[in-house]
Design a protein around this motif. Structure first.
Motif, PDB file in Angstrom:
ATOM      1  N   ARG A  47       0.823  -1.213   0.000  1.00 10.01           N
ATOM      2  CA  ARG A  47       0.000   0.000   0.000  1.00 10.01           C
ATOM      3  C   ARG A  47       0.856   1.261   0.000  1.00 10.01           C
ATOM      4  O   ARG A  47       0.387   2.324  -0.397  1.00 10.01           O
ATOM      5  N   ASN A  50       1.357   2.724  -3.673  1.00  7.36           N
ATOM      6  CA  ASN A  50       0.429   3.648  -4.352  1.00  7.36           C
ATOM      7  C   ASN A  50      -0.066   4.759  -3.439  1.00  7.36           C
ATOM      8  O   ASN A  50      -1.017   5.451  -3.763  1.00  7.36           O
ATOM      9  N   GLY A  51       0.570   4.908  -2.287  1.00  9.47           N
ATOM     10  CA  GLY A  51       0.262   6.052  -1.445  1.00  9.47           C
ATOM     11  C   GLY A  51      -0.898   5.846  -0.486  1.00  9.47           C
ATOM     12  O   GLY A  51      -1.240   6.732   0.282  1.00  9.47           O
ATOM     13  N   LEU A  52      -1.568   4.657  -0.525  1.00 11.29           N
ATOM     14  CA  LEU A  52      -2.624   4.411   0.468  1.00 11.29           C
ATOM     15  C   LEU A  52      -2.020   4.484   1.861  1.00 11.29           C
ATOM     16  O   LEU A  52      -2.651   4.934   2.802  1.00 11.29           O
ATOM     17  N   THR A  72       5.418   9.682  -3.241  1.00 10.06           N
ATOM     18  CA  THR A  72       4.061   9.445  -2.735  1.00 10.06           C
ATOM     19  C   THR A  72       3.672  10.471  -1.681  1.00 10.06           C
ATOM     20  O   THR A  72       2.488  10.671  -1.433  1.00 10.06           O
ATOM     21  N   PRO A  77      -3.213   8.794  -3.344  1.00 16.94           N
ATOM     22  CA  PRO A  77      -3.441   7.643  -4.233  1.00 16.94           C
ATOM     23  C   PRO A  77      -4.177   8.011  -5.509  1.00 16.94           C
ATOM     24  O   PRO A  77      -3.851   7.512  -6.575  1.00 16.94           O
TER      25      PRO A  77
ATOM     26  N   SER B 217      -7.702   4.532  -4.841  1.00 12.74           N
ATOM     27  CA  SER B 217      -6.542   4.177  -5.651  1.00 12.74           C
ATOM     28  C   SER B 217      -6.897   4.072  -7.127  1.00 12.74           C
ATOM     29  O   SER B 217      -6.020   3.862  -7.940  1.00 12.74           O
TER      30      SER B 217
END
Lengths: 548, 378
Positions: A47, A50-52, A72, A77, B217
């Motif tokens: 995670r 993707n920046g979550l 990020t 995200p 996302s």
């Protein structure tokens, strides 16, 4: 393509960091496999790509993660959606729309891609992943493998350069898993997509990987598959067999291993595996006769007749939706049969009689048959582990502390004050197993017990279940895990197209089957070896271990 | 015409507009024959054009709901309702309530007229529910979402997500109740439900967090460098619009207010709302994949709905001139209701979509099992 620079991440609720000082680089067009024990932070690491993490999860991230030049920290995200495609563990929970085609277009709609490009990319993706027959289907009606492919397609249409997948095959039968992996392989080879995936079942994926990321105690190390596998405790059977036989370089794929296996096969030629024998005279615990079950007009099981005996460990196999879970539900009386009977043989005060599980009240049932469900957390309702165990003792009417003692035996690391839902997947499974076993049901049913379990936890589960079978329990498990079946089951029942397709001893049923054969059987075919342990014992017996 | 039309999804707005027109028509009458004709029209159209998808099956649920509504209405009439008419069917033991609760009654004589009145009234509510159910099964709420103006998209998503959670909650509830049995629990009643609520809600929470992460996302909520001042403008216009419409409506419905506070203010409010939507939509990056076109079938479907509503309103409007019409719209409770010719005409017009709309794309559900690898027999 993906660059971790001294990344340390701490969740807001825990004092210790999950990821410690991680620096790594994953090159463009690489397929990287992320390996680690349950709860080691694999999902967190994925995670973070993707920046979550940290934008969605909260917590503190030190250092920097850079994807194709974008940090990020600076991009949430949604602003990375055109660059990183993220496929979550349970694809169904991430679907936004109702139809396959709409779902494929969703990410592009959010990115503002123009009409013509959207049409073209949707068609391309339908072809690429073999989904064109399903374009107008409702997502809820798809099988697990189809859902997983749609979830991959849904992020692919945005043309990301990086694809991140969290356990893409854990819920799939061997055939569906191969479909998904073949699709991924094609993306890496034809489109140059960089893929990072986490997976526990290394036997399914390790041969596709270009590099292995090993996550342990929050530290990450990168190596090529053959070096990483040479001394890793987490390894698929093919590696263990290669180490045992001293093959060098260590083969990763079945094909390579077969080419090295000639000498080993001849060393084993006059040997037979020793099997766990079930006494012939062991009493029947449950009997299913001419069972038909259907949902609405769709038949799910038809004309099933099976007998379950004490001391047996029976594996129910078959593709997703073949009726395995329904058979388990019938055995515990949750499913009303349309025809036929399910009888449990009860031994009450010496005299034996039989009963229909759906007629027993829940307190009697508890002591006759227990089911560990696919989602173990469905069983939990207390606010911490200690209360959960106390409730279990009360329900089962056993001495206070029984369940807690069992749990201490099976999973010593679990802390009393943890909320049951905060346990890792493996720990949840073991807690559910303890709750069910506390009532000592002679018939123990497990639905997909190894989903999301790492190798050490799986080995522990094997020991526990074998112990239960030796004390006269009958264990029935529905599973896709061919290696678990090879290791543990005494008998295999394959369901297909609502009927029993095969029923026999594990060796007879799984060797020679391309879908259900374990790796060792594939390497040493036509000889009937199933596990590395059997091979090791046979070599030790004939004093040939040293020769290899 | 039908055979030459390529299967496609009819624009969801057309289905919803058609159904809302029928529902509006149903609110104007209590004649059970007219109401049954409206239900029949909805059922025939659903039968002809419902998609082979999960939401396509929801119509049956709404039929059951309609039955329940009628049942509840009649039962309430028996227990609480004041009796009218004088054909006493049965006299229940009753309690006379104090005079300050006049109009309420418990038990007492039950008359045929009051039962019939309750049935007509219940049938009207049931018709509305069933017609809305028809729209729900012909065009899923998710499809409707695609046709939303971009500025309202976020709001629409939250509504649709909330709607899709209700069936999921029911499946969770059933599953977890089964699991309680596995733990040897027998608890029933309030305590049983409360202990079920915790795991069900925890599961729902987990799922919504997953969905939110997945949407985030995949680029949900991306805004193309919208400046802070422009965002303030959009929000400001929206707030002004709401206030103006409220004030205007107040002005319209009260006699005490100044006449300027009525219609002009409502119109100003609507203009402000429109401007906010227009401005907000322009700032969005969102595009729509294969937007459903608005062609002749859409016009025919929406036209059929409007025509039906028009006929009903015309009949109501003409009551002053033709006293028979009142009897046709609201039949008296002591005679068999009559079915006017215009009702049959409206029924036939309401059926237009069954012919004029394209078939939904077929589902090819038969391929589901055949294209997967057959399990290997030993």
């Amino acid at each position: 393509m993906i660059h971790f620079d001294q990344v340390t991440f701490t969740y807001p609720t825990t004092p210790a960091p999950v990821l410690r000082d991680i620096s790594a680089h994953i090159a463009e067009g690489e397929l990287a496999l992320l390996v680690g024990a349950t709860g080691s932070g694999k999902t967190t690491l994925l995670r973070a790509i993707n920046g979550l993490v940290p934008h969605f999860s909260g917590g503190h991230l030190a250092g920097s993660v850079t994807i194709d030049g974008r940090r990020t920290q600076d991009y949430p995200p949604r602003e990375l959606a055109d660059l990183v495609g993220f496929v979550p563990q349970d694809p169904m929970s991430g679907f936004v729309t109702d139809l396959v085609e709409d779902e494929l277009a969703y990410a592009m709609e959010s990115l503002g891609v123009d009409q013509q490009t959207m049409r073209r990319r949707v068609e391309e993706t339908l072809d690429l992943l073999g989904l064109s027959d399903l374009r107008n289907r409702a997502l809820r009606t798809l099988s697990g493998g189809q859902q997983q492919r749609v979830a991959i397609g849904a992020v692919l249409t945005a043309h990301p350069k990086v694809l991140v997948l969290d356990e893409p095959t854990s819920a799939l039968d061997p055939g569906a898993a191969e479909e998904v992996l073949a699709a991924l392989h094609r993306l890496v080879h034809d489109l140059g997509v960089t893929v990072v995936l986490a997976e526990h079942r290394l036997e399914r994926v390790v041969q596709y990987a270009d590099s292995i990321l090993l996550l342990k105690d929050g530290q990450l190390s990168i190596a090529s598959p053959s070096t990483a596998m040479a001394d890793s405790p987490i390894a698929p059977p093919v590696i263990h067999l290669g180490r045992l036989a001293g093959w060098s370089p260590l083969p990763i794929s079945i094909r390579d291993a077969r080419r090295c296996a000639g000498p080993l096969r001849s060393a084993l030629i006059d040997q037979r595996p020793r099997l766990h024998a079930v006494p012939e005279s062991s009493p029947a615990i449950a009997t299913v006769t001419d069972l038909d079950v259907g949902y609405g007009r769709t038949p799910v099981l038809s004309d099933i007749s099976l007998q379950f005996n004490a001391g047996e460990i029976i594996a129910l196999m078959g593709r997703n939706g073949a009726g395995k879970s329904t058979l388990l539900r019938s055995l515990i009386g949750l499913q009303t049969p349309e025809r036929g009977t399910v009888r449990l043989d009860l031994a009450v005060e010496g005299a034996s009689h039989s009963a229909d599980p759906s007629q027993l009240n829940s307190r009697e049932l508890l002591h006759q048959v227990g089911l560990v469900p696919q989602e173990p957390s469905d069983l939990f309702d207390a606010q911490d582990v200690a209360h959960e165990c106390r409730n279990s003792d009360r329900d089962a009417g056993c001495a206070p502390g029984t369940t807690r003692a069992l749990l201490a035996l099976m999973a010593p690391s679990i802390i009393d004050s943890t909320h049951p839902r905060d346990l890792s997947d493996g720990q949840q499974m073991l807690l559910a197993l303890c709750i069910i076993v506390a009532a000592k049901p002679p018939l123990l049913l497990l639905d997909e017990p190894t989903r999301g379990l790492d190798y050490p936890t799986k080995a522990k589960l094997v020991d526990i279940l074998r112990g239960l079978a030796e004390t006269g329990h009958c264990v029935v498990m529905a599973t896709h895990d061919v290696e678990l079946v090879a290791e543990l089951a005494t008998r295999v029942v394959i369901l297909g197209d609502t009927e029993v397709v095969a029923d026999g001893s594990t060796v007879d049923v799984v060797t020679g089957s391309p879908m259900f054969a374990p790796q060792v059987a594939k390497i040493l075919a036509p000889q009937p070896w199933l596990t590395v342990g059997q091979v090791h014992d046979a070599l030790a017996r004939s004093h040939k271990l040293e020769d290899l | 015409m039908t055979s030459r039309m390529r299967p496609r999804w009819l624009h969801p707005m057309a289905w919803w507009a058609w159904a809302l027109c029928l529902a509006a028509a149903a609110t104007r009458v209590t004649n059970p024959l007219l109401l049954l004709l409206l239900i029949a029209a909805a059922a025939i159209v659903v039968g002809a054009r419902k998609p082979d998808a999960p939401w396509g099956k929801s119509f049956e649920f709404f039929l059951i709901l309609g039955g329940l509504i009628i049942g509840i209405r009649v039962v309430f009439q028996v227990i609480f309702g004041a009796s009218t008419g004088n054909t006493v069917l049965i006299t229940l033991p009753g309690i006379s309530l104090p005079t300050w609760m006049s109009g309420l009654r418990l038990g007492g004589p039950i008359t045929l007229e009051s039962l019939l009145g309750a049935f007509y009234d219940g049938l009207r509510l049931a018709t509305i529910a069933i017609v809305i159910g028809a729209a729900n099964s012909l065009a899923s709420p998710g499809k409707l979402l695609k046709a939303m103006p971009a500025a309202l998209y976020e709001l629409g998503v939250s509504v649709v997500v909330a709607l899709s959670f209700i069936p999921q909650l029911i499946t969770d509830f059933v599953r977890i109740r089964d699991m309680r049995r596995l733990r040897g629990r027998n608890d029933r009643g309030i305590r049983g439900y409360v202990s079920l609520a915790i795991p069900v809600l925890a599961g729902a929470l987990d799922r919504s967090i997953n969905l939110a992460a997945s949407m985030d996302s995949r680029g949900y909520g991306r805004v193309s460098n919208q400046s802070a001042s422009s965002r303030r403008l959009v929000v400001g216009l929206l707030m002004a619009s709401i206030v103006l419409v409220m004030v205007g409506l107040y002005g319209l419905f009260t006699t005490a207010a100044h006449p300027v506070l009525g219609l002009p203010v409502v119109i100003m409010g609507l203009v402000a709302g429109g401007a906010s939507l227009w401005r907000g939509s322009r700032e969005r990056v969102r595009t729509v994949y294969r937007p459903d076109p608005w062609l002749l079938p859409e016009y025919l479907v929406i036209g059929s709905g409007l025509a039906v509503l028009g006929i009903f309103l015309w009949a109501e409007f003409r009551v002053g001139a033709n006293i028979n019409l009142w009897e046709q719209l609201h039949p008296s409770l002591d005679a068999w209701p009559t079915l006017p010719l215009w009702g049959i005409a409206a029924f036939l017009i309401a059926l237009t979509p069954a012919m004029a709309s394209p078939r939904p794309p077929s589902n090819s559900s038969s391929t589901r099992n055949t294209n997967e690898v057959e399990a290997v027999s030993a």
